[in-house]
Design a protein around this motif. Structure first.
Motif, PDB file in Angstrom:
ATOM      1  N   GLU A  85       0.816  -1.218   0.000  1.00  0.00           N
ATOM      2  CA  GLU A  85       0.000   0.000   0.000  1.00  0.00           C
ATOM      3  C   GLU A  85       0.851   1.270   0.000  1.00  0.00           C
ATOM      4  N   ASP A  86       1.976   1.223   0.713  1.00  0.00           N
ATOM      5  CA  ASP A  86       2.834   2.399   0.833  1.00  0.00           C
ATOM      6  C   ASP A  86       4.279   1.941   0.703  1.00  0.00           C
ATOM      7  N   LYS A  87       4.841   2.144  -0.477  1.00  0.00           N
ATOM      8  CA  LYS A  87       6.187   1.642  -0.795  1.00  0.00           C
ATOM      9  C   LYS A  87       7.280   2.266   0.071  1.00  0.00           C
ATOM     10  N   ARG A  88       6.962   3.351   0.806  1.00  0.00           N
ATOM     11  CA  ARG A  88       7.957   3.979   1.688  1.00  0.00           C
ATOM     12  C   ARG A  88       8.079   3.242   3.013  1.00  0.00           C
ATOM     13  N   LYS A  89       7.118   2.371   3.319  1.00  0.00           N
ATOM     14  CA  LYS A  89       7.085   1.704   4.618  1.00  0.00           C
ATOM     15  C   LYS A  89       7.516   0.240   4.502  1.00  0.00           C
ATOM     16  N   TYR A  90       8.258  -0.187   5.527  1.00  0.00           N
ATOM     17  CA  TYR A  90       8.722  -1.566   5.591  1.00  0.00           C
ATOM     18  C   TYR A  90       8.214  -2.229   6.862  1.00  0.00           C
ATOM     19  N   GLU A  91       7.871  -3.491   6.715  1.00  0.00           N
ATOM     20  CA  GLU A  91       7.450  -4.301   7.842  1.00  0.00           C
ATOM     21  C   GLU A  91       8.595  -5.244   8.189  1.00  0.00           C
ATOM     22  N   VAL A  92       8.766  -5.512   9.478  1.00  0.00           N
ATOM     23  CA  VAL A  92       9.826  -6.400   9.944  1.00  0.00           C
ATOM     24  C   VAL A  92       9.186  -7.661  10.499  1.00  0.00           C
ATOM     25  N   CYS A  93       9.761  -8.806  10.171  1.00  0.00           N
ATOM     26  CA  CYS A  93       9.294 -10.056  10.753  1.00  0.00           C
ATOM     27  C   CYS A  93      10.481 -10.991  10.972  1.00  0.00           C
ATOM     28  N   LEU A  94      10.320 -11.908  11.921  1.00  0.00           N
ATOM     29  CA  LEU A  94      11.361 -12.883  12.220  1.00  0.00           C
ATOM     30  C   LEU A  94      11.384 -13.986  11.170  1.00  0.00           C
ATOM     31  N   THR A  95      12.576 -14.458  10.856  1.00  0.00           N
ATOM     32  CA  THR A  95      12.714 -15.669  10.056  1.00  0.00           C
ATOM     33  C   THR A  95      12.616 -16.851  11.025  1.00  0.00           C
ATOM     34  N   LYS A  96      12.606 -18.051  10.515  1.00  0.00           N
ATOM     35  CA  LYS A  96      12.579 -19.242  11.384  1.00  0.00           C
ATOM     36  C   LYS A  96      13.830 -19.242  12.269  1.00  0.00           C
ATOM     37  N   SER A  97      14.961 -18.916  11.686  1.00  0.00           N
ATOM     38  CA  SER A  97      16.219 -18.850  12.444  1.00  0.00           C
ATOM     39  C   SER A  97      16.134 -17.772  13.523  1.00  0.00           C
ATOM     40  N   GLY A  98      15.569 -16.622  13.182  1.00  0.00           N
ATOM     41  CA  GLY A  98      15.399 -15.535  14.139  1.00  0.00           C
ATOM     42  C   GLY A  98      14.444 -15.910  15.255  1.00  0.00           C
ATOM     43  N   GLU A  99      13.394 -16.635  14.909  1.00  0.00           N
ATOM     44  CA  GLU A  99      12.440 -17.072  15.920  1.00  0.00           C
ATOM     45  C   GLU A  99      13.100 -18.040  16.904  1.00  0.00           C
ATOM     46  N   ASN A 100      13.884 -18.974  16.381  1.00  0.00           N
ATOM     47  CA  ASN A 100      14.579 -19.935  17.241  1.00  0.00           C
ATOM     48  C   ASN A 100      15.579 -19.238  18.161  1.00  0.00           C
ATOM     49  N   TYR A 101      16.357 -18.329  17.599  1.00  0.00           N
ATOM     50  CA  TYR A 101      17.352 -17.608  18.395  1.00  0.00           C
ATOM     51  C   TYR A 101      16.666 -16.738  19.451  1.00  0.00           C
ATOM     52  N   SER A 102      15.587 -16.065  19.079  1.00  0.00           N
ATOM     53  CA  SER A 102      14.841 -15.207  20.000  1.00  0.00           C
ATOM     54  C   SER A 102      14.233 -16.015  21.128  1.00  0.00           C
ATOM     55  N   ARG A 103      13.743 -17.200  20.810  1.00  0.00           N
ATOM     56  CA  ARG A 103      13.173 -18.077  21.832  1.00  0.00           C
ATOM     57  C   ARG A 103      14.251 -18.437  22.860  1.00  0.00           C
TER      58      ARG A 103
END
Length: 143
Positions: A85-103
């Motif tokens: 909807e708005d090319k100036r904005k970015y969304e951040v999400c965890l990858t599977k690796s990031g989720e495991n490390y964060s856990r």
């Protein structure tokens, strides 16, 4: 009374100075800063968030957030996705690796806090939790 509050403030200040090394060591083990703070936040609070909202939520500068996100993306822990909807904005999400490390990060934090609670015992632990929340809520008003 006024005098007793002054004495308490003085004693707390002196205690803080006396144990500053120990306080820093404990906070380093039991808290999340920088990259880890962002990862734990994404894991616990919001797996998909706009970069601007992340900046507001964590009270970090946009430059600091951008540098950290670049490094986390390089490590494969997050993805930044451009919004349709708005090319100036970015969304951040965890990858599977990031989720495991964060856990793991979160589990380590909980384990360190458990050690503290064991030292305090149940009654003092509950009191500590109540007082900590009160102090942290007050601290939030000073930011």
């Amino acid at each position: 009374t006024r005098m007793s509050l002054d004495v308490l403030a003085l004693e707390f200040t002196d205690m803080q100075l006396k144990y500053s090394k120990e306080i820093s060591a404990f906070l380093d083990k039991a808290s999340a800063f920088g990259q880890d703070r962002i990862l734990v936040y994404l894991y616990k609070e919001n797996d998909h968030i706009l970069v601007g909202d992340l900046t507001n939520e964590l009270q970090m500068s946009t430059g600091r957030i951008a540098n950290i996100l670049k490094e986390l993306e390089r490590k494969g822990y997050i993805l930044r996705v451009q919004q349709r909807e708005d090319k100036r904005k970015y969304e951040v999400c965890l990858t599977k690796s990031g989720e495991n490390y964060s856990r793991e990060l979160y589990a380590d934090m909980v384990a360190n806090h458990r050690v503290l609670m064991e030292q305090l015992g149940e009654t003092d632990g509950e009191q500590f939790l109540k007082l900590s929340e009160k102090v942290l809520r007050f601290g939030k008003t000073m930011v």
